[in-house]
Every structure is written in C-alpha cells, then in structure tokens.
Design an enzyme around this catalytic site. Structure first.
Site, PDB file in Angstrom:
ATOM      1  N   GLN A 240       0.591  -1.262  -0.184  1.00 37.36           N
ATOM      2  CA  GLN A 240      -0.009  -0.345  -0.064  1.00 37.36           C
ATOM      3  C   GLN A 240       1.097   1.226   0.040  1.00 37.36           C
ATOM      4  O   GLN A 240       0.361   2.258  -0.506  1.00 37.36           O
ATOM      5  CB  GLN A 240      -0.934   0.046   1.187  1.00 37.36           C
ATOM      6  CG  GLN A 240      -1.982  -1.198   1.112  1.00 37.36           C
ATOM      7  CD  GLN A 240      -2.902  -1.084   2.160  1.00 37.36           C
ATOM      8  OE1 GLN A 240      -2.532  -1.804   3.306  1.00 37.36           O
ATOM      9  NE2 GLN A 240      -4.108  -0.523   2.420  1.00 37.36           N
TER      10      GLN A 240
ATOM     11  N   HIS B 288      -2.172  -5.128 -13.058  1.00 42.72           N
ATOM     12  CA  HIS B 288      -1.697  -4.729 -14.506  1.00 42.72           C
ATOM     13  C   HIS B 288      -2.308  -5.631 -15.503  1.00 42.72           C
ATOM     14  O   HIS B 288      -2.507  -5.188 -16.613  1.00 42.72           O
ATOM     15  CB  HIS B 288      -0.098  -5.387 -14.349  1.00 42.72           C
ATOM     16  CG  HIS B 288       0.823  -4.603 -13.664  1.00 42.72           C
ATOM     17  ND1 HIS B 288       1.982  -5.077 -13.241  1.00 42.72           N
ATOM     18  CD2 HIS B 288       0.580  -3.256 -13.094  1.00 42.72           C
ATOM     19  CE1 HIS B 288       2.438  -3.992 -12.532  1.00 42.72           C
ATOM     20  NE2 HIS B 288       1.737  -2.947 -12.703  1.00 42.72           N
TER      21      HIS B 288
ATOM     22  N   ASP C 225       2.016   0.406  -8.087  1.00 41.77           N
ATOM     23  CA  ASP C 225       3.301   0.524  -8.800  1.00 41.77           C
ATOM     24  C   ASP C 225       4.324   1.750  -8.008  1.00 41.77           C
ATOM     25  O   ASP C 225       5.293   1.529  -7.916  1.00 41.77           O
ATOM     26  CB  ASP C 225       3.194   1.041 -10.230  1.00 41.77           C
ATOM     27  CG  ASP C 225       2.687   0.096 -11.079  1.00 41.77           C
ATOM     28  OD1 ASP C 225       2.476  -1.329 -10.480  1.00 41.77           O
ATOM     29  OD2 ASP C 225       2.554  -0.154 -12.108  1.00 41.77           O
TER      30      ASP C 225
ATOM     31  N   ARG D 224       4.042  -0.019  12.789  1.00 37.36           N
ATOM     32  CA  ARG D 224       3.737  -1.225  12.346  1.00 37.36           C
ATOM     33  C   ARG D 224       3.741  -1.260  10.741  1.00 37.36           C
ATOM     34  O   ARG D 224       3.219  -0.348  10.076  1.00 37.36           O
ATOM     35  CB  ARG D 224       2.250  -1.581  12.658  1.00 37.36           C
ATOM     36  CG  ARG D 224       1.890  -3.158  11.920  1.00 37.36           C
ATOM     37  CD  ARG D 224       0.421  -3.604  12.385  1.00 37.36           C
ATOM     38  NE  ARG D 224       0.323  -4.672  11.505  1.00 37.36           N
ATOM     39  CZ  ARG D 224      -0.766  -4.905  11.012  1.00 37.36           C
ATOM     40  NH1 ARG D 224      -1.832  -4.089  11.007  1.00 37.36           N
ATOM     41  NH2 ARG D 224      -1.199  -5.967  10.109  1.00 37.36           N
TER      42      ARG D 224
ATOM     43  N   HIS E  18       1.059  -9.013   4.377  1.00 36.96           N
ATOM     44  CA  HIS E  18      -0.049  -8.273   4.241  1.00 36.96           C
ATOM     45  C   HIS E  18      -0.767  -8.437   3.020  1.00 36.96           C
ATOM     46  O   HIS E  18      -0.495  -7.649   2.258  1.00 36.96           O
ATOM     47  CB  HIS E  18       0.316  -6.831   4.910  1.00 36.96           C
ATOM     48  CG  HIS E  18      -0.994  -6.062   5.229  1.00 36.96           C
ATOM     49  ND1 HIS E  18      -0.792  -5.519   6.439  1.00 36.96           N
ATOM     50  CD2 HIS E  18      -1.945  -5.598   4.728  1.00 36.96           C
ATOM     51  CE1 HIS E  18      -2.092  -4.795   6.604  1.00 36.96           C
ATOM     52  NE2 HIS E  18      -2.649  -4.900   5.412  1.00 36.96           N
TER      53      HIS E  18
ATOM     54  N   ASN F   4      -1.713 -10.946   8.297  1.00 35.52           N
ATOM     55  CA  ASN F   4      -2.727  -9.648   8.438  1.00 35.52           C
ATOM     56  C   ASN F   4      -4.152  -9.959   8.115  1.00 35.52           C
ATOM     57  O   ASN F   4      -4.412 -10.551   6.896  1.00 35.52           O
ATOM     58  CB  ASN F   4      -2.442  -8.664   7.860  1.00 35.52           C
ATOM     59  CG  ASN F   4      -3.641  -7.351   8.084  1.00 35.52           C
ATOM     60  OD1 ASN F   4      -3.556  -6.748   9.087  1.00 35.52           O
ATOM     61  ND2 ASN F   4      -4.297  -7.189   7.004  1.00 35.52           N
ATOM     62  N   GLU F   5      -5.110 -10.261   9.106  1.00 31.81           N
ATOM     63  CA  GLU F   5      -6.555 -10.358   8.602  1.00 31.81           C
ATOM     64  C   GLU F   5      -6.620 -11.657   7.761  1.00 31.81           C
ATOM     65  O   GLU F   5      -6.886 -11.692   6.577  1.00 31.81           O
ATOM     66  CB  GLU F   5      -6.876  -9.277   7.888  1.00 31.81           C
ATOM     67  CG  GLU F   5      -7.121  -7.926   8.581  1.00 31.81           C
ATOM     68  CD  GLU F   5      -7.926  -6.850   8.341  1.00 31.81           C
ATOM     69  OE1 GLU F   5      -8.461  -6.883   7.300  1.00 31.81           O
ATOM     70  OE2 GLU F   5      -8.112  -5.930   8.915  1.00 31.81           O
TER      71      GLU F   5
ATOM     72  N   ASN G 260      -7.237  -6.223  14.479  1.00 25.70           N
ATOM     73  CA  ASN G 260      -7.555  -4.853  13.543  1.00 25.70           C
ATOM     74  C   ASN G 260      -9.083  -4.698  13.899  1.00 25.70           C
ATOM     75  O   ASN G 260      -9.969  -5.526  13.547  1.00 25.70           O
ATOM     76  CB  ASN G 260      -7.535  -5.279  12.125  1.00 25.70           C
ATOM     77  CG  ASN G 260      -6.049  -5.341  11.743  1.00 25.70           C
ATOM     78  OD1 ASN G 260      -5.005  -5.112  12.536  1.00 25.70           O
ATOM     79  ND2 ASN G 260      -5.621  -5.640  10.436  1.00 25.70           N
TER      80      ASN G 260
ATOM     81  N   GLU H 202      -4.590  -2.108  14.040  1.00 24.10           N
ATOM     82  CA  GLU H 202      -5.266  -1.318  13.197  1.00 24.10           C
ATOM     83  C   GLU H 202      -6.587  -0.653  13.659  1.00 24.10           C
ATOM     84  O   GLU H 202      -7.302  -1.255  14.285  1.00 24.10           O
ATOM     85  CB  GLU H 202      -5.515  -1.853  11.789  1.00 24.10           C
ATOM     86  CG  GLU H 202      -4.457  -2.059  10.792  1.00 24.10           C
ATOM     87  CD  GLU H 202      -4.987  -2.559   9.470  1.00 24.10           C
ATOM     88  OE1 GLU H 202      -5.995  -2.481   9.081  1.00 24.10           O
ATOM     89  OE2 GLU H 202      -3.986  -3.558   9.124  1.00 24.10           O
TER      90      GLU H 202
END
Ligand SMILES: C[C@H]1O[C@@H](Oc2ccc([N+](=O)[O-])cc2)[C@H](O)[C@@H](O)[C@H]1O
Length: 587
Positions: free
Chosen positions: A118, A138, A151, A176, A222, A266-267, A409, A479
């Site tokens: 991210q 893409h 990107d 984190r 993640h 994560n999650e 989270n 989170e």
C-alpha cells in the site's frame, strides 16, 4: 447498549429541566420588580440579602443559558453535520461523560500502521518479484475503482527517511509495517536465494526507526503473495504452510535482532474469504466454493509452523514475541431475541472465530457451531463430506497456543439478525452457510468507506468479549482508523471525532482489566486502498499522489494524535494553534 433517540428519552427530560430552571432564573432576576416590593421590618433582612445575591444569580443565569444554548439540540430542528457528529458522540458516550482525567499507561505503545504493497511502490525495483496485486492490477486494471495500482503508491521505497521523520514528528512509540515477500524472495521456492537489495531496504528502514527509539512491529504477510506461489494454487496448496515457514525463517534470521514484535498474517478472514471464497480481492479466482475453509486451514498451519520456528530457533537469542493479527469488528445482536444472539455468535465465528479459535481456545480446532452448520449444509448440497476440513490431532496441537499475543484490527461494529436485512449470497459460500442479516444504524457517523461507521463502544464490546473468551491473552490493537475522500483537505474533524471516541472506548477496556499493550492507528499516511485504489484515504498525513515526490502533509488529526501520545490523555477541547509540524526534543 440501548441507543437513545435524539430529542427523546433522557435528553428530552434533561431539556425540560433545563427550560424549567431557565424560566425560574429569568423570573427571579429579570421579571420580579424587586424595587417595587414594599420593604417592611418583616422582610427587610431577606431583601437585603437577596439584592446582594441577585448579581450572583444573574451571573449563574447568564452562564447557564450560554451553556444550554451552546448545545446544538436547542439551535435548530434540522439535523446538521455538526449535530450528526454530536449525536454519534453522545451515543459513543464521550460527549455526555467528559473523561479528561483518564490516562493511558506510560509504557503503552502508541503507533501507526501501514503495509508494504500500500505504501512502498518500487514494484519492480532492484530485483523485486511480482506479487498477486501487481499481476491483477496490471492485467485487469478495471477491477480497481479508479483503475490505479500500487506501482508507485506513496513511494516509501525511496521515501523511507521522510516516513521515519513523520513518526518522530508524531512522537510515535512504535510503527507497524509489513515485509514484501517477493521483494525478499523473488523466487520463493528457493528460500536461500535472498534478494539482498530487498533485505537492505528493510534493514535501512528498521535501523532508521531504531535510531530514534521507535519500536518496529513487523507483519510478515499483508496480502501480497508472490505470484509464483499463486501459480501453484497459493493458500489452497497443502504445501503453503511449508512455504510460509521457509519465508518466516528468512525474516527472523535477517531482522529478528532488531524487530521484537512479529505478526505472521494480517487479517486471515480477508485473505481467505475475499481472496479464495467470495473472490473480491486478489487473486480473484472466480470461484465461490470450498476456498475459504481450505485456505483457513492452510493459513493457520502456516502461522503455527512459523511461530514454532521462531520459538525454537530464534526466540532464545532474539527474545521477541510472535503473534497474528485478526480482523475483529464487533457483531452484536439486532434484538434481544435468542435467534439474533445465536446469529451474532455464528457471524463472529465465521468472521474471526474461524482463525482465532484454533489458535487461542482451549479446545482447539474450528468453532463448533460453525463446523456443524457447514457440515450439515454441505451434505444437504450433495457434497460427500463437509467443505470445512478437519485438523488431525497432531495439527491441532501444533496450532493450539501458537501465539504470544492477539493482534486486533478493529474498525467498526454491525448488528446481526437471524431474519432481517439478508442479502443475496452465492451458493455454496460462507455467507450462504451462515445465512444471517447484517445491519448498520443510519445514525452512526459514516466514513468514505462503505463498511466503516463510528459505532458506539465497539472496541470495548469486541475486546472485553475476546478477553472473556480467551483469558490471560495479551492484545495489541494493530489497526484502527477512518477514511475520507480525496480533496477533503487537511481539516479532518470526523477522523478526529472517530479517534477520540475509539480511544475513549479503549480506555474503558483497559479499565475493565483487558491487557492491551498498544494501539496502531491506520494509517501513517494515505495509501493504495486495495480495490478502492486512491478513492478512500486513511492517512494522518495527506499524500499528494500528483507530485513526483509524493509530498506528505500532516492533517489536523495528526496534531490531535500527537498531543494524545505526548500527554497520554484525551482532551476533547485540544486545538492545535496551527498546522505546522515539529519534532519534539529527544525524538
Ligand atoms: C483500511 C485497512 O483495512 C484493513 O482491512 C479491512 C478490511 C475490511 C474491514 N471491514 O471491517 O470490513 C476492515 C479492515 C487492511 O488490513 C488494511 O490494509 C487497510 O486497507
């Protein structure tokens, strides 16, 4: 908690008392013509005293009326944006009960959170391998709301020093972030072929944090699976747990001397349900079938293998801790009926129990009621056996207790019904299996994200529930945050409202005896919000995605969070003098 209706219930009574008081004060101080009353020897003392005191009454009257009129409820009958915020605050319990005196412990870790795909950009820089989000954005750009991709994102691969400077500006105790698997291992099936440039990048990032006493908390996964593993089935391949352990060992080996808080995944729910069940996130397989449950089993086994590798081969020297982060929003019953209570329980089991129960419960394995339902529905559909796989005894033991802490989270809450608010679900799927309706009351303050509202006491409800279910567990909130739309600017009052309410709920939870060691706000800066691209922004810092440098500018919420971290107190009246940021001494 029962939600008071605005203008009714206790607020209505309060209003009536206010008005009665107001009338009495007005009568005494204004309308009673004191001078015209005949003063006799019987009442002289009384009036003498009263005349002196009426200035005090006048002062009290002025003060009270000004306070009363300050409240929006007397200004207009229309519901303004400000009233909507106040209403959420009243419901969230922090307007009615100012709690300035309550403090967070000095050793409580305040931080912010991000994830590699991210923020980093540099999607093919210095030998990084392709991941499932690179491939999907893409080859199928239209699946992302604004046809964007990660990107460049916030370009943290090149901007990491500025990122750490922002952490210092906020006075963070912790940060984190996540490692990109394919940046470290471009060929993940050859875990000895480490991409040194990738390792160097994370070394520099971590060293910069450690230099300024910022505790790194690192997530191994993640959501950015190496495409080469997805080509072999990804989380659905029974070899997945081994692949993940190999990668985890590389991470512990290279960074464990400085990173003392590791999170494996994560999650899981979003990985398995959205990635392999409902298919609303990469890799988008267009299957809505057995994927969720199979993925859940392999993920939990991969977590446990990585955990034991850490405990056996690294923890003795590195002395850190290893946990997992599970998305645990609160799901409460819509009504007090037995059916709705059961519906809420099944929703919790399918949303987070599927991943938490095998690791944190005494019994181990997948949640009982959910397993029964899936088995029953599978047989009804003509399957030979349940679509939910079982753990062998050996696997169950490997997984049970395989976490030093529970990463939560947490963003919001939902009300669950056995009969109402149901939507269409493809069959077979996890949602069709549980067959419950989910509702969000319209008076809860809304963010830019469809799924995110300011729900009353949601941290308290979720964390006290988890604490009772898994006693003696250590928790971190990994989170929690709020989204706005692009162009909403730097004055983000709703985000401030949300953070204050969330942190008040967190204080309630600490006071209830739940062992929460830290809180990571999502997010340090605006970033690539997965399928929503750059249309939902969660940053304490705004990122200018039009500028080549991806310039970062603090929002008002950044100053509010900084003040809370510094003072350990939530002052509902704190206002920054201006939006100029600085670094405090010693940071
Ligand atoms: C904004 C962050 O969201 C995290 O993921 C989710 C996804 C869905 C919900 N939900 O309640 O529906 C909550 C959080 C994610 O971990 C992070 O990367 C951000 O995108």
């Amino acid at each position: 908690m029962e939600i008071p209706t605005y203008g009714e219930g206790f607020i209505g009574l309060e209003k009536q008392l206010d008005m009665l008081f107001l009338v009495v004060v007005v009568l005494i101080t204004v309308h009673v013509p004191l001078n015209s009353i005949e003063v006799t020897e019987h009442n002289a003392d009384f009036f003498q005293g009263f005349c002196h005191e009426r200035y005090i009454y006048l002062f009290i009257y002025t003060f009270c009326t000004s306070q009363i009129y300050k409240q929006d409820k007397y200004r207009t009958k229309e519901v303004t944006r400000e009233q909507e915020v106040n209403r959420s605050l009243i419901i969230a319990g922090c307007y009615a009960k100012p709690r300035q005196e309550r403090r967070f412990p000095d050793d409580f870790l305040f931080g912010t959170a991000t994830a590699a795909h991210q923020i980093e950009g540099g999607y093919n820089a210095d030998g990084k391998g392709e991941n499932i989000w690179d491939r999907m954005t893409h080859t199928r750009p239209h699946v992302i709301k604004d046809m964007s991709n990660g990107d460049i994102a916030a370009n943290s691969y090149y901007n990491y020093k500025r990122d750490v400077e922002m952490m210092r500006e906020l006075g963070l105790d912790a940060y984190r972030f996540s490692f990109s698997w394919s940046r470290i291992l471009p060929n993940p099936l050859a875990p000895y072929e480490v991409n040194q440039a990738g390792v160097d990048f994370y070394n520099n990032y971590i060293n910069e944090m450690v230099k300024y006493n910022i505790t790194p908390m690192a997530t191994l996964y993640h959501w950015d699976l190496p495409q080469k593993l997805q080509d072999l089935g990804g989380f659905l391949n029974p070899l997945f747990p081994e692949w993940f352990e190999d990668y985890a060992r590389v991470v512990f080996e290279n960074f464990g001397d400085r990173v003392k808080l590791f999170l494996t995944f994560n999650e899981p729910s979003e990985i398995c349900y959205e990635g392999y069940g409902w298919s609303t996130k990469a890799p988008i397989l267009n299957v809505t079938d057995v994927g969720t449950y199979l993925c859940a089993k392999h993920l939990v086994l991969g977590h446990a293998k990585a955990y034991h590798a850490y405990v056996n081969d690294f923890k003795p020297t590195q002395q850190g801790q290893c946990g997992i982060t599970i998305s645990t929003n609160w799901f409460g019953p819509l009504t007090d009926s037995e059916e709705d209570h059961f519906a809420a329980e099944i929703k919790r089991q399918s949303n987070w129990g599927l991943y938490a129960e095998p690791i944190f419960s005494e019994e181990g394995g997948f949640p009982k009621e959910l397993s029964d339902i899936v088995a029953e529905k599978s047989l009804e559909m003509g399957y030979k056996q349940s679509r939910m796989p079982e753990f062998t005894d050996e696997e169950r033991k490997l997984v049970q207790g395989s976490s030093d802490f529970f990463g939560v989270n947490h963003y919001t809450a939902y009300l669950v019904s056995a009969t109402e608010h149901k939507t269409f679900n493809p069959v077979p799927s996890l949602f069709a299996d549980i067959d419950v309706g989910v509702y969000t009351p319209p008076e809860w303050l809304s963010s830019a994200s469809r799924w995110l509202q300011l729900a009353p006491d949601s941290i308290y409800n979720a964390l006290t529930f988890l604490h009772n279910k898994y006693p003696n567990t250590i928790f971190y909130i990994t989170e929690n945050g709020w989204s706005t739309t692009p162009g909403a600017g730097l004055i983000d009052e709703d985000r401030i409202t949300y953070y204050r309410a969330a942190l008040n709920s967190l204080l309630d939870t600490l006071e209830a005896g739940v062992n929460i060691k830290g809180y990571m706000a999502w997010s340090l800066m605006d970033n690539f919000e997965w399928m929503e691209g750059y249309t939902e922004l969660f940053g304490l810092y705004e990122v200018d995605f039009q500028s080549e440098a991806r310039t970062r500018t603090p929002r008002k919420s950044a100053f509010i969070y900084k003040e809370i971290i510094k003072s350990r107190v939530i002052d509902p009246n704190y206002e920054p003098e201006n939006l100029t940021m600085w670094i405090d001494e010693g940071h």
